[in-house]
Design a protein around this motif. Structure first.
Motif, PDB file in Angstrom:
ATOM      1  N   ALA A  25       0.791  26.506   7.688  1.00 52.11           N
ATOM      2  CA  ALA A  25       2.310  25.490   7.983  1.00 52.11           C
ATOM      3  C   ALA A  25       1.615  24.183   7.917  1.00 52.11           C
ATOM      4  CB  ALA A  25       1.995  26.204   9.670  1.00 52.11           C
ATOM      5  N   ALA A  26       0.170  23.737   8.554  1.00 53.52           N
ATOM      6  CA  ALA A  26       0.346  21.952   8.892  1.00 53.52           C
ATOM      7  C   ALA A  26      -0.192  21.860   7.018  1.00 53.52           C
ATOM      8  CB  ALA A  26      -1.391  21.890   9.010  1.00 53.52           C
ATOM      9  N   SER A  27      -0.071  22.293   6.350  1.00 48.48           N
ATOM     10  CA  SER A  27       0.295  21.263   4.959  1.00 48.48           C
ATOM     11  C   SER A  27       1.675  21.896   4.638  1.00 48.48           C
ATOM     12  CB  SER A  27      -0.964  22.102   3.635  1.00 48.48           C
ATOM     13  OG  SER A  27      -0.123  22.778   2.235  1.00 48.48           O
ATOM     14  N   LEU A  28       2.554  22.643   5.114  1.00 47.30           N
ATOM     15  CA  LEU A  28       4.061  22.829   4.750  1.00 47.30           C
ATOM     16  C   LEU A  28       4.642  21.954   5.273  1.00 47.30           C
ATOM     17  CD1 LEU A  28       5.925  26.188   4.661  1.00 47.30           C
ATOM     18  CD2 LEU A  28       7.073  23.691   5.716  1.00 47.30           C
ATOM     19  N   SER A  29       4.273  21.383   6.552  1.00 48.68           N
ATOM     20  CA  SER A  29       5.344  20.222   7.621  1.00 48.68           C
ATOM     21  C   SER A  29       4.747  19.245   7.447  1.00 48.68           C
ATOM     22  CB  SER A  29       4.526  20.952   8.658  1.00 48.68           C
ATOM     23  OG  SER A  29       2.971  20.386   9.248  1.00 48.68           O
ATOM     24  N   ILE A  30       3.338  18.402   6.910  1.00 56.17           N
ATOM     25  CA  ILE A  30       3.031  17.336   6.811  1.00 56.17           C
ATOM     26  C   ILE A  30       3.427  17.067   4.887  1.00 56.17           C
ATOM     27  CG2 ILE A  30       1.373  16.001   5.421  1.00 56.17           C
ATOM     28  CD1 ILE A  30      -0.695  17.176   7.885  1.00 56.17           C
ATOM     29  N   MET A  31       3.825  17.663   4.630  1.00 54.45           N
ATOM     30  CA  MET A  31       4.081  17.545   2.886  1.00 54.45           C
ATOM     31  C   MET A  31       5.484  17.678   3.124  1.00 54.45           C
ATOM     32  SD  MET A  31       3.943  16.784   0.080  1.00 54.45           S
ATOM     33  CE  MET A  31       2.325  17.518  -1.169  1.00 54.45           C
ATOM     34  N   ALA A  32       6.449  18.360   3.718  1.00 55.22           N
ATOM     35  CA  ALA A  32       7.894  17.962   3.968  1.00 55.22           C
ATOM     36  C   ALA A  32       8.197  17.024   4.614  1.00 55.22           C
ATOM     37  CB  ALA A  32       8.380  19.210   5.393  1.00 55.22           C
ATOM     38  N   SER A  33       7.328  16.880   6.024  1.00 51.76           N
ATOM     39  CA  SER A  33       7.617  15.107   6.695  1.00 51.76           C
ATOM     40  C   SER A  33       7.721  13.678   5.929  1.00 51.76           C
ATOM     41  CB  SER A  33       6.933  15.099   7.995  1.00 51.76           C
ATOM     42  OG  SER A  33       5.507  15.056   7.495  1.00 51.76           O
ATOM     43  N   ALA A  34       6.912  13.997   3.963  1.00 58.19           N
ATOM     44  CA  ALA A  34       6.477  12.844   3.423  1.00 58.19           C
ATOM     45  C   ALA A  34       7.817  12.496   2.631  1.00 58.19           C
ATOM     46  CB  ALA A  34       5.666  12.950   2.604  1.00 58.19           C
ATOM     47  N   ILE A  35       8.638  10.992   2.901  1.00 59.53           N
ATOM     48  CA  ILE A  35       9.367  10.751   1.977  1.00 59.53           C
ATOM     49  C   ILE A  35       9.717  10.892   0.979  1.00 59.53           C
ATOM     50  CG2 ILE A  35      10.499   8.824   2.034  1.00 59.53           C
ATOM     51  CD1 ILE A  35       9.975   7.683   5.066  1.00 59.53           C
ATOM     52  N   GLY A  36      10.458  11.985  -0.343  1.00 57.57           N
ATOM     53  CA  GLY A  36      10.328  11.398  -1.396  1.00 57.57           C
ATOM     54  C   GLY A  36       9.114  12.443  -2.351  1.00 57.57           C
ATOM     55  N   PHE A  37       8.770  13.198  -1.403  1.00 57.80           N
ATOM     56  CA  PHE A  37       8.074  15.059  -2.316  1.00 57.80           C
ATOM     57  C   PHE A  37       9.004  15.410  -2.847  1.00 57.80           C
ATOM     58  CE2 PHE A  37      10.587  16.969   1.541  1.00 57.80           C
ATOM     59  CZ  PHE A  37      10.498  18.878   0.917  1.00 57.80           C
ATOM     60  N   SER A  38      10.842  15.664  -2.369  1.00 59.56           N
ATOM     61  CA  SER A  38      11.591  16.443  -3.212  1.00 59.56           C
ATOM     62  C   SER A  38      11.765  15.705  -4.707  1.00 59.56           C
ATOM     63  CB  SER A  38      12.968  16.510  -2.818  1.00 59.56           C
ATOM     64  OG  SER A  38      13.074  15.243  -2.815  1.00 59.56           O
ATOM     65  N   SER A  39      11.411  14.783  -4.861  1.00 56.58           N
ATOM     66  CA  SER A  39      11.189  14.066  -7.030  1.00 56.58           C
ATOM     67  C   SER A  39      10.149  14.560  -7.152  1.00 56.58           C
ATOM     68  CB  SER A  39      11.111  12.556  -6.444  1.00 56.58           C
ATOM     69  OG  SER A  39      12.149  12.064  -5.517  1.00 56.58           O
ATOM     70  N   TYR A  40       8.872  15.377  -6.835  1.00 58.67           N
ATOM     71  CA  TYR A  40       7.926  16.275  -8.070  1.00 58.67           C
ATOM     72  C   TYR A  40       7.825  17.423  -7.682  1.00 58.67           C
ATOM     73  CZ  TYR A  40       7.164  10.934  -7.370  1.00 58.67           C
ATOM     74  OH  TYR A  40       6.684   9.780  -6.877  1.00 58.67           O
ATOM     75  N   THR A  41       8.206  18.489  -8.484  1.00 63.40           N
ATOM     76  CA  THR A  41       8.112  19.866  -8.472  1.00 63.40           C
ATOM     77  C   THR A  41       7.418  20.273  -8.098  1.00 63.40           C
ATOM     78  OG1 THR A  41       9.699  19.053 -10.946  1.00 63.40           O
ATOM     79  CG2 THR A  41       9.048  21.109 -10.139  1.00 63.40           C
ATOM     80  N   SER A  42       6.028  19.580  -8.328  1.00 60.77           N
ATOM     81  CA  SER A  42       4.993  20.103  -7.616  1.00 60.77           C
ATOM     82  C   SER A  42       4.561  20.590  -5.932  1.00 60.77           C
ATOM     83  CB  SER A  42       3.246  19.463  -8.927  1.00 60.77           C
ATOM     84  OG  SER A  42       4.041  18.136  -8.501  1.00 60.77           O
ATOM     85  N   PHE A  43       5.032  18.910  -5.500  1.00 62.89           N
ATOM     86  CA  PHE A  43       5.230  19.572  -4.161  1.00 62.89           C
ATOM     87  C   PHE A  43       6.379  19.925  -3.909  1.00 62.89           C
ATOM     88  CE2 PHE A  43       3.969  14.476  -4.592  1.00 62.89           C
ATOM     89  CZ  PHE A  43       2.711  14.944  -4.722  1.00 62.89           C
ATOM     90  N   CYS A  44       6.788  20.288  -4.597  1.00 59.34           N
ATOM     91  CA  CYS A  44       8.023  21.182  -3.918  1.00 59.34           C
ATOM     92  C   CYS A  44       7.734  22.777  -4.004  1.00 59.34           C
ATOM     93  CB  CYS A  44       9.580  21.134  -4.467  1.00 59.34           C
ATOM     94  SG  CYS A  44      10.365  19.913  -4.734  1.00 59.34           S
ATOM     95  N   TYR A  45       7.017  22.753  -4.796  1.00 60.92           N
ATOM     96  CA  TYR A  45       6.238  24.061  -5.445  1.00 60.92           C
ATOM     97  C   TYR A  45       5.612  24.201  -4.707  1.00 60.92           C
ATOM     98  CZ  TYR A  45       3.451  27.927  -7.709  1.00 60.92           C
ATOM     99  OH  TYR A  45       2.828  28.912  -8.485  1.00 60.92           O
ATOM    100  N   LEU A  46       4.394  23.802  -3.459  1.00 64.39           N
ATOM    101  CA  LEU A  46       3.647  23.462  -3.059  1.00 64.39           C
ATOM    102  C   LEU A  46       4.087  24.519  -1.769  1.00 64.39           C
ATOM    103  CD1 LEU A  46       0.133  23.539  -1.976  1.00 64.39           C
ATOM    104  CD2 LEU A  46       1.377  21.164  -1.414  1.00 64.39           C
ATOM    105  N   ILE A  47       4.830  23.593  -0.889  1.00 63.71           N
ATOM    106  CA  ILE A  47       6.330  23.756  -0.070  1.00 63.71           C
ATOM    107  C   ILE A  47       5.979  25.072   0.048  1.00 63.71           C
ATOM    108  CG2 ILE A  47       8.566  23.306   1.129  1.00 63.71           C
ATOM    109  CD1 ILE A  47       7.558  20.273   0.826  1.00 63.71           C
ATOM    110  N   ALA A  48       6.690  25.902  -1.377  1.00 66.03           N
ATOM    111  CA  ALA A  48       7.747  27.139  -1.396  1.00 66.03           C
ATOM    112  C   ALA A  48       6.045  27.988  -1.085  1.00 66.03           C
ATOM    113  CB  ALA A  48       8.237  27.553  -2.720  1.00 66.03           C
ATOM    114  N   SER A  49       5.382  27.574  -1.658  1.00 62.59           N
ATOM    115  CA  SER A  49       4.243  28.377  -2.051  1.00 62.59           C
ATOM    116  C   SER A  49       2.964  28.447  -0.278  1.00 62.59           C
ATOM    117  CB  SER A  49       2.833  27.574  -2.520  1.00 62.59           C
ATOM    118  OG  SER A  49       2.188  28.535  -2.489  1.00 62.59           O
ATOM    119  N   MET A  50       3.279  27.489   0.317  1.00 58.60           N
ATOM    120  CA  MET A  50       2.724  26.983   1.069  1.00 58.60           C
ATOM    121  C   MET A  50       3.719  28.168   2.226  1.00 58.60           C
ATOM    122  SD  MET A  50      -0.325  26.304   1.553  1.00 58.60           S
ATOM    123  CE  MET A  50      -0.721  26.990  -0.388  1.00 58.60           C
ATOM    124  N   GLY A  51       4.915  27.984   2.106  1.00 63.12           N
ATOM    125  CA  GLY A  51       5.922  28.736   3.216  1.00 63.12           C
ATOM    126  C   GLY A  51       5.647  30.379   2.967  1.00 63.12           C
TER     127      GLY A  51
END
Length: 154
Positions: A25-51
């Motif tokens: 949850a901490a990894s997901l929330s920190i990445m989701a609160s970072a500006i511009g994460f959605s421009s990078y596919t691997s960061f979106c994959y990290l959010i999906a995986s941590m979810g």
């Protein structure tokens, strides 16, 4: 039946699942609160995986609470085989997501100095989120190995 540390229906197993939930949850929330994460596919994959990891660990933590409160034994072959498959799948997804995201951050922060050129990018948030994802994976790998040993002994 012999009680293995980190097994299903034990206090140590519950603590391991709670740790997985918290770090995912901490990894997901920190990445989701970072500006511009959605421009990078691997960061979106990290959010999906941590979810997915959060949901899986939360479900098993609830099952551990149920087993501890009702003094139930969760170490039957069908349940343990389900736990093994789920833990191994989520462990592989978490490792792949953390490694791919770490590769992007290393490329931008260390190799290209992209983070120094563009200080508006929250590279430190990316790094913290990835670190928490690796800690989550470490805990999931421990529980997946425990489940594999339990499956071999059941």
């Amino acid at each position: 039946m012999k009680e293995i540390i980190g097994g299903p229906g034990t206090v140590s197993g519950l603590l391991l699942r709670i740790g997985q939930c918290c770090f995912a949850a901490a990894s997901l929330s920190i990445m989701a609160s970072a500006i511009g994460f959605s421009s990078y596919t691997s960061f979106c994959y990290l959010i999906a995986s941590m979810g997915l990891q959060f949901l899986w660990s939360f479900g098993l933590a609830c099952l551990d609470i149920y087993a501890l409160r009702g003094k139930k034994d969760l170490q039957n072959p069908v349940l343990v085989s389900l736990f093994v498959v789920g833990d191994w799948v989520t462990a592989m997804l978490s490792l792949a997501a953390a490694c791919s995201s770490a590769g992007v951050v290393i490329l931008y922060a260390r190799d290209l100095n992209f983070c120094k050129i563009h200080p508006d990018l929250p590279c430190s948030r990316y790094e913290i989120s990835i670190l928490l994802a690796f800690i989550t994976w470490l805990q999931v790998s421990i529980s997946s190995h425990v489940m594999l040993w339990i499956l071999a002994s059941v």
